[in-house]
Design an enzyme around this catalytic site. Structure first.
Site, PDB file in Angstrom:
ATOM      1  N   LYS A  99      -1.502  -1.419  -4.025  1.00 32.04           N
ATOM      2  CA  LYS A  99      -2.514  -0.365  -4.065  1.00 32.04           C
ATOM      3  C   LYS A  99      -1.754   0.939  -4.198  1.00 32.04           C
ATOM      4  CE  LYS A  99      -6.137   2.000  -1.448  1.00 32.04           C
ATOM      5  NZ  LYS A  99      -6.876   2.112  -0.162  1.00 32.04           N
TER       6      LYS A  99
ATOM      7  N   TYR B 294       0.858  -1.190   0.000  1.00 27.15           N
ATOM      8  CA  TYR B 294       0.000   0.000   0.000  1.00 27.15           C
ATOM      9  C   TYR B 294       0.891   1.235   0.000  1.00 27.15           C
ATOM     10  CZ  TYR B 294      -3.888   3.055   1.607  1.00 27.15           C
ATOM     11  OH  TYR B 294      -4.836   4.037   1.735  1.00 27.15           O
TER      12      TYR B 294
END
Length: 293
Positions: free
Chosen positions: A164, A136
């Site tokens: 992400k 992330y």
């Protein structure tokens, strides 16, 4: 590893009077999201207010989502922190629950590691984890950016399956897609960049807007994949005011406001976040109503 196209970064339902994670509201929300376009759910991420959830609350939340989901959607648990040893221990604990498909590991925040430190952190978690790892990258919150070269190196590790990307840097995201294998999943972390990232080879979105317009997000992605680019672009333009409106004040207060207005009771946000005031709520509601005109 295919985690889906539209993955909702799920809000955490809080009982408004008891200020506790609410089992009944979790059940209702999970069913709502799955019925309305979510292929997967991220639980206890940024939108789930992870900084203000205790360890025990996160475990309770994970257990209830797993039970309600019953194998229907892919489940990704947010288990990252800025402490590598604690991240490893928590990730291992979550794996023992059964029912999780992957973990989302945020870039360490506040302590500002360099790129070597970032690589070592994610590599250590991936090696120790029994669950696949999604990186992330969110420099707006973590302060440090995981550079494309670091993500490309990490993508070669067998247990790191995707990223992400919330840097908002399309050049960097394009480089990551170009220099990683086809089975490495690159997800937009910003709803408004979903279509541009698809256009350069991305896989989908880890979305906030899908709480409200999950089916429409699916329709946009499916139109693009069918080659109906103009239709996808039209849907993107129609949804853009809402995508931006959901971040008009700190996330997830706007999303919780709209869900509560629609009868999906998710309660308030926790301090230090605050709920929308009347003026902010009216403006956001007007944006949503404008989508149907």
């Amino acid at each position: 590893m295919d985690l889906g196209k539209v993955i909702t970064a799920m809000v955490t339902p809080i009982h408004p009077e008891k200020d506790k994670v609410c089992k009944k509201r979790i059940h209702h929300l999970v069913n709502h999201l799955i019925k309305n376009g979510s292929d997967g759910l991220v639980i206890a991420g940024t939108t789930g207010e992870s900084p203000t959830l205790s360890h025990d609350e996160k475990i309770k939340l994970f257990r209830q989502v797993i039970e309600t989901n019953d194998g229907r959607a892919k489940l990704i648990a947010g288990t990252g922190s800025n402490n590598t040893a604690e991240t490893i221990a928590f990730t291992k604990e979550v794996a023992t629950l059964g029912g999780m498909d992957a973990v989302l590991i945020v870039a360490p925040y506040y302590n500002k590691p360099n790129q070597d430190g970032l690589y070592a952190h994610f590599a250590a978690v991936a090696e120790a984890s029994d669950l696949p790892v999604v990186i992330y990258n969110i420099p707006g919150r973590s302060v440090v950016n995981i550079e494309p070269e670091t993500i490309i190196r990490l993508a070669k590790l067998p247990n790191i399956v995707g990223v992400k990307e919330s840097s908002g840097n399309l050049d960097n995201i394009s480089k990551i897609i170009a220099e990683t294998s086809d089975d490495f999943q690159v997800y937009s972390g910003d709803d408004s960049l979903t279509l541009p990232i698809l256009a350069v080879g991305g896989n989908g979105v880890i979305s906030v807007a899908s709480h409200i317009v999950g089916n429409e997000m699916q329709e946009m992605i499916q139109a693009f994949e069918r080659g109906e680019v103009q239709k996808a672009a039209q849907i993107h333009r129609e949804l853009l005011p809402l995508m931006n409106g959901l971040f008009s004040v700190p996330n997830p207060a706007p999303t919780k406001y709209l869900l509560n207005q629609q009868g999906i009771s998710v309660g308030p946000v926790r301090l230090p976040l605050v709920d929308l005031n009347a003026e902010q709520g009216t403006k956001l509601q007007a944006i949503l109503e404008g989508l149907s005109k």
